[in-house]
Motif scaffolding. Structure first.
Motif, PDB file in Angstrom:
ATOM      1  N   THR A  16       0.835  -1.184   0.000  1.00  0.00           N
ATOM      2  CA  THR A  16       0.000   0.000   0.000  1.00  0.00           C
ATOM      3  C   THR A  16       0.878   1.246   0.000  1.00  0.00           C
ATOM      4  O   THR A  16       1.721   1.429   0.873  1.00  0.00           O
ATOM      5  CB  THR A  16      -0.927   0.009   1.234  1.00  0.00           C
ATOM      6  N   PRO A  17       0.675   2.101  -0.998  1.00  0.00           N
ATOM      7  CA  PRO A  17       1.558   3.254  -1.138  1.00  0.00           C
ATOM      8  C   PRO A  17       1.100   4.468  -0.344  1.00  0.00           C
ATOM      9  O   PRO A  17      -0.070   4.595   0.009  1.00  0.00           O
ATOM     10  CB  PRO A  17       1.464   3.559  -2.632  1.00  0.00           C
ATOM     11  N   LEU A  18       2.033   5.343  -0.086  1.00  0.00           N
ATOM     12  CA  LEU A  18       1.742   6.660   0.443  1.00  0.00           C
ATOM     13  C   LEU A  18       1.926   7.682  -0.676  1.00  0.00           C
ATOM     14  O   LEU A  18       1.237   8.685  -0.738  1.00  0.00           O
ATOM     15  CB  LEU A  18       2.665   6.981   1.609  1.00  0.00           C
ATOM     16  N   VAL A  19       2.872   7.385  -1.590  1.00  0.00           N
ATOM     17  CA  VAL A  19       3.113   8.256  -2.739  1.00  0.00           C
ATOM     18  C   VAL A  19       3.095   7.394  -3.998  1.00  0.00           C
ATOM     19  O   VAL A  19       3.738   6.347  -4.055  1.00  0.00           O
ATOM     20  CB  VAL A  19       4.468   8.983  -2.625  1.00  0.00           C
ATOM     21  N   GLY A  92       0.331  11.383  -1.578  1.00  0.00           N
ATOM     22  CA  GLY A  92       0.540  12.248  -2.725  1.00  0.00           C
ATOM     23  C   GLY A  92       0.720  11.483  -4.015  1.00  0.00           C
ATOM     24  O   GLY A  92       1.061  10.303  -4.020  1.00  0.00           O
ATOM     25  N   ILE A  93       0.487  12.196  -5.101  1.00  0.00           N
ATOM     26  CA  ILE A  93       0.648  11.659  -6.448  1.00  0.00           C
ATOM     27  C   ILE A  93       1.482  12.667  -7.222  1.00  0.00           C
ATOM     28  O   ILE A  93       1.195  13.867  -7.195  1.00  0.00           O
ATOM     29  CB  ILE A  93      -0.724  11.470  -7.135  1.00  0.00           C
ATOM     30  N   ILE A  94       2.515  12.178  -7.904  1.00  0.00           N
ATOM     31  CA  ILE A  94       3.362  13.050  -8.703  1.00  0.00           C
ATOM     32  C   ILE A  94       3.621  12.389 -10.051  1.00  0.00           C
ATOM     33  O   ILE A  94       3.733  11.171 -10.132  1.00  0.00           O
ATOM     34  CB  ILE A  94       4.691  13.397  -7.975  1.00  0.00           C
ATOM     35  N   THR A  95       3.665  13.205 -11.085  1.00  0.00           N
ATOM     36  CA  THR A  95       3.990  12.684 -12.408  1.00  0.00           C
ATOM     37  C   THR A  95       5.481  12.855 -12.666  1.00  0.00           C
ATOM     38  O   THR A  95       6.092  13.836 -12.258  1.00  0.00           O
ATOM     39  CB  THR A  95       3.203  13.425 -13.511  1.00  0.00           C
ATOM     40  N   CYS A  96       6.042  11.863 -13.318  1.00  0.00           N
ATOM     41  CA  CYS A  96       7.464  11.913 -13.690  1.00  0.00           C
ATOM     42  C   CYS A  96       7.694  10.808 -14.704  1.00  0.00           C
ATOM     43  O   CYS A  96       7.269   9.671 -14.485  1.00  0.00           O
ATOM     44  CB  CYS A  96       8.352  11.698 -12.468  1.00  0.00           C
TER      45      CYS A  96
END
Length: 186
Positions: A16-19, A92-96
């Motif tokens: 299970t992710p946090l980010v 959080g969610i970040i694109t990269c």
């Protein structure tokens, strides 16, 4: 760009992710999927492209691919965002694009899952051609495909095949990672 053959799509999902790092080549749908996913879950959202130094944006806009030396400061900025969220316990969610394993190693964290949006070159080229207002020209797609190292079984990653609607892809991510929205504050 075939889906990751090293990972069984029916296997137990990563921890299970946090980010979440929504990754893939330009035009794979990272921003769209990340925005829908953040809206559905109520998680923080950051656009990795907005963290590029001005010199990187100018280089890509001129039709020149970035090299590793161009990417390291950008990846360090993204890593700082990720680690700040991990340290504070804030989802959080970040694109990269995170095209190479060494780039993902730079971003990796205990509670980080990479979500790889994978599609055929034709699918991605069609999406990229239809996109407007982005500094990344479609002429650089081949350089990204050539650079891409799909996540392997030893990485905390989930491969999502693009081709359906972004809403379908978001639902697949939520279901496969068993993600829950942040409860509203009363």
């Amino acid at each position: 760009m075939p889906a990751d053959e090293n990972r069984d799509p029916e296997a137990t999902p990563p921890s299970t992710p946090l980010v979440l790092v929504i990754m893939g080549v330009s035009g794979s749908g990272k921003s769209t999927v990340a925005g829908l996913l953040a809206g559905r879950l109520g998680w923080d959202l950051a656009e990795g492209d907005d963290m590029h130094p001005a010199a990187n944006v100018a280089k890509m806009a001129a039709g020149h691919p970035l090299d590793d030396e161009d990417r390291w400061p950008w990846l360090d900025t993204i890593a700082a965002w990720i680690h700040q969220h991990e340290a504070s316990g804030t989802p959080g969610i970040i694109t990269c694009s995170a095209l190479k394993k060494i780039y993902r190693d730079r971003l990796r964290g205990h509670d980080v899952v990479f979500v790889f949006l994978s599609g055929s070159q034709d699918q991605i080229a069609t999406r990229l051609t239809a996109r407007h207002g982005h500094y990344m020209p479609s002429s650089l797609l081949q350089s990204q495909i050539d650079t891409l190292e799909a996540p392997t079984a030893d990485e905390n990653a989930l491969t999502i095949a693009v081709g359906g609607t972004p809403q379908h892809e978001v639902t697949e991510i939520v279901n496969r990672l068993d993600l829950k929205p942040i409860p509203p504050i009363n």
